[in-house]
Design an enzyme around this catalytic site. Structure first.
Site, PDB file in Angstrom:
ATOM      1  CE  LYS A  21      13.227  -4.870   3.311  1.00 44.83           C
ATOM      2  NZ  LYS A  21      14.647  -4.715   2.979  1.00 44.83           N
ATOM      3  CB  SER A  22      13.516 -10.667  -0.807  1.00 39.80           C
ATOM      4  OG  SER A  22      14.286 -10.504   0.338  1.00 39.80           O
ATOM      5  NE  ARG A  26      16.379 -12.104  -4.931  1.00 35.14           N
ATOM      6  CZ  ARG A  26      16.771 -11.623  -3.746  1.00 35.14           C
ATOM      7  NH1 ARG A  26      16.139 -10.581  -3.203  1.00 35.14           N
ATOM      8  NH2 ARG A  26      17.794 -12.161  -3.101  1.00 35.14           N
ATOM      9  CB  SER A 165      25.164 -13.659   1.658  1.00 35.37           C
ATOM     10  OG  SER A 165      24.624 -12.500   1.054  1.00 35.37           O
ATOM     11  CD  GLN A 167      21.539  -8.324   0.841  1.00 39.49           C
ATOM     12  OE1 GLN A 167      22.659  -7.920   1.136  1.00 39.49           O
ATOM     13  NE2 GLN A 167      20.435  -7.779   1.305  1.00 39.49           N
ATOM     14  CG  ASP A 336      15.856 -10.459   7.011  1.00 33.23           C
ATOM     15  OD1 ASP A 336      17.019 -10.121   7.327  1.00 33.23           O
ATOM     16  OD2 ASP A 336      15.464 -10.484   5.828  1.00 33.23           O
ATOM     17  CE  LYS A 363      21.462  -9.732   7.787  1.00 30.43           C
ATOM     18  NZ  LYS A 363      21.413 -10.004   6.350  1.00 30.43           N
ATOM     19  NE  ARG A 367      18.172  -5.891  11.875  1.00 27.63           N
ATOM     20  CZ  ARG A 367      17.675  -6.190  10.688  1.00 27.63           C
ATOM     21  NH1 ARG A 367      17.724  -7.439  10.252  1.00 27.63           N
ATOM     22  NH2 ARG A 367      17.136  -5.261   9.926  1.00 27.63           N
TER      23      ARG A 367
HETATM   24  C1  S3P Z   1      18.058 -10.511   1.455  1.00 24.49           C
HETATM   25  C2  S3P Z   1      18.922 -11.414   1.979  1.00 24.49           C
HETATM   26  C3  S3P Z   1      19.330 -11.386   3.391  1.00 24.49           C
HETATM   27  C4  S3P Z   1      18.368 -10.576   4.239  1.00 24.49           C
HETATM   28  C5  S3P Z   1      18.036  -9.263   3.617  1.00 24.49           C
HETATM   29  C6  S3P Z   1      17.409  -9.448   2.248  1.00 24.49           C
HETATM   30  C7  S3P Z   1      17.750 -10.598   0.005  1.00 24.49           C
HETATM   31  O1  S3P Z   1      20.608 -10.794   3.476  1.00 24.49           O
HETATM   32  O2  S3P Z   1      18.907 -10.369   5.529  1.00 24.49           O
HETATM   33  O3  S3P Z   1      17.117  -8.559   4.439  1.00 24.49           O
HETATM   34  O4  S3P Z   1      16.765  -9.990  -0.448  1.00 24.49           O
HETATM   35  O5  S3P Z   1      18.487 -11.315  -0.687  1.00 24.49           O
HETATM   36  P1  S3P Z   1      21.950 -11.655   3.209  1.00 24.49           P
HETATM   37  O6  S3P Z   1      21.793 -12.274   1.892  1.00 24.49           O
HETATM   38  O7  S3P Z   1      23.067 -10.690   3.234  1.00 24.49           O
HETATM   39  O8  S3P Z   1      22.003 -12.636   4.335  1.00 24.49           O
END
Ligand code: S3P
Length: 449
Positions: A21-22, A26, A165, A167, A336, A363, A367
């Protein structure tokens, strides 16, 4: 819909899980900063990644699908003027919202990002603050969605991440790419590096420096040496102002955060589950190390690197389980996977302690509270800490009525728990698994009897 769940007599088999998914988010969002088309193989069919596809389509990217291969063609030029306003609904997807905010901040456009109730409650200050420092104008609802971003040419930026993070790191790198300005990011704890890898795969202009501890003379005792970090951070990523994304192909490996649920079922049952074509990027494999440390056997075979991302065939066989303490960088690596780690802990004699996990409170659900509530429902003693959990393992536990809290990973984790309870259980809403893995129950059926 409410779903009945039944105990399993046997767990075992070989599966492939949907694409990561990540990486998929992207790959879709990179089409907004690419000069040419991006072709993505093994794009997963989940609701979250669909949000990223819909978002780029709004910006004028043409999307052609053939099975799970997706071709994304950026327009000749993005036709927005700074007065245009586009509203993008990111649904439940934090990755769409945060990464897209970065891209929008560096483009000459105005865009409003919104999302569902859960996403509107998630913290956005972590991206609003640094993007504003770079020069973007962002209005927000007390640092929550909806955000209206007025993008522009941004200023070169250096940032020490205050929160571990990926993200946030990715939002800032994408802002740099969108605005052709240099960005340097330093992190204390290693977070997933898919953005850095994809910049190298589809383009150029990124460098990474990993800081290793060095032996220095101990000032208190010159006969001794001690290990010290030569810099006050662990990794430095530098994006050049001349960085460019040409486009090209990304072939996505299986999602290890989805596979974790099935591998956990093997670890609890004592059976063997094998997952083929699984992403084993070292920033994502903490769960495999965790499984080994609690007594499972983990075999990794046929490793190869495709589109810059390592993949392999991974087999997990359950063994005699032992509890452990998880904290610091280990918790970040398992960010996760904590819901399923908690489920393994419930079937492990002794006390499992999870600390430094306050990020889990922000999240898709809180959680920590969601895990504690569901563990209580299956008769497990669980202490809810500000930043973690203390879980007392049990056995011969009764079936339970689980609550998903609208959170895909909570629903999947406790669906796995139900396999090992005495008697049937229920989950209040099985549809939430569609956020990351609509195939979850079909895959589960294929490895259980
Ligand atoms: C993700 C980063 C993580 C993860 C999320 C997906 C990503 O979050 O928990 O499910 O794709 O970069 P954080 O970067 O906020 O920790």
């Amino acid at each position: 819909m409410k779903k009945e769940l039944h105990p399993a007599k046997h767990v075992g088999g070989t599966i492939s899980v949907p694409g990561d998914k990540s990486i998929a988010h992207r790959a879709a969002l990179f089409s907004l900063v690419a000069k040419g088309p991006v072709t993505v193989k093994n794009f997963p069919g989940n609701a979250d990644c669909q949000r990223s596809l819909e978002a780029v389509q709004k910006f004028g990217v043409r999307i052609e699908k053939s099975g799970n291969t997706i071709a994304l063609t950026p327009p000749e030029s993005f036709t927005f003027s700074s007065d245009d306003e586009t509203i993008v609904d990111c649904g439940n997807s934090g990755t769409t919202a945060r990464l897209l905010a970065g891209i929008a901040a560096g483009m000459p456009i105005t865009v409003t990002l919104t999302g569902d109730e859960s996403l509107q409650s998630r913290p956005m200050k972590r991206i609003i603050a640094p993007l504003s420092e770079m020069g973007a104008e962002i209005t927000h609802n007390d640092f929550h969605l909806p955000l209206t971003i007025r993008g522009r040419k941004l200023l070169p930026f250096e940032y020490h991440l205050p929160v571990a993070s990926a993200q946030v790191k990715s939002a800032l790198l994408l802002a740099g790419l969108a605005s052709s300005c240099s960005v340097t990011i330093r992190e204390d704890k290693t977070t997933r590096d898919h953005t850095e890898i994809m910049i190298g795969t589809l383009g150029e202009g990124i460098e990474q420096r990993i800081i290793k501890p060095v032996a220095v003379v101990d000032p208190n005792d010159p006969r001794k040496k001690k290990m010290e970090m030569p810099e006050p951070f662990k990794k430095e990523v530098t994006l050049s102002s001349r960085a460019v994304i040409h486009g090209g192909e990304v072939d996505i490996p299986g999602d290890i955060s989805t596979a974790a649920f099935f591998l956990a079922a093997a670890a609890i049952s004592g059976g063997t589950v094998t997952v083929q074509h699984l992403g084993v990027n070292p920033t994502r494999t903490a769960f495999l190390d965790y499984l080994k440390s609690v007594g499972a056997t983990v075999a990794i075979k046929d490793k190869q690197v495709i589109s810059g991302e390592p993949r392999a065939t991974v087999s997990v066989t359950g063994g005699k389980r032992k509890p452990r303490r998880i904290a610091g960088e280990t918790t970040v690596g398992l960010i996760d996977e904590i819901p399923i780690v908690a489920v393994i802990a419930a079937f492990t004699p002794g006390t499992t302690i999870i600390r430094d996990a306050s990020e889990l409170r922000v999240k898709e659900s809180d959680r920590l509270t969601a895990i504690a509530e569901n563990l209580k429902r299956m008769g497990i003693k669980c202490g809810l800490l500000e930043d973690g959990l203390a879980i007392e393992g049990g056995n011969e536990l009764p079936g339970a009525d689980f609550i998903s809290f609208g959170d895909h990973r909570i629903a999947m984790a406790f669906s796995i728990a139900s396999l090992f309870l005495v008697g049937p259980s229920t989950i209040d809403d099985d549809s939430v698994v569609g956020i990351s893995c609509p195939e979850f129950y079909t895959l589960l059926d294929s490895i259980t009897k």
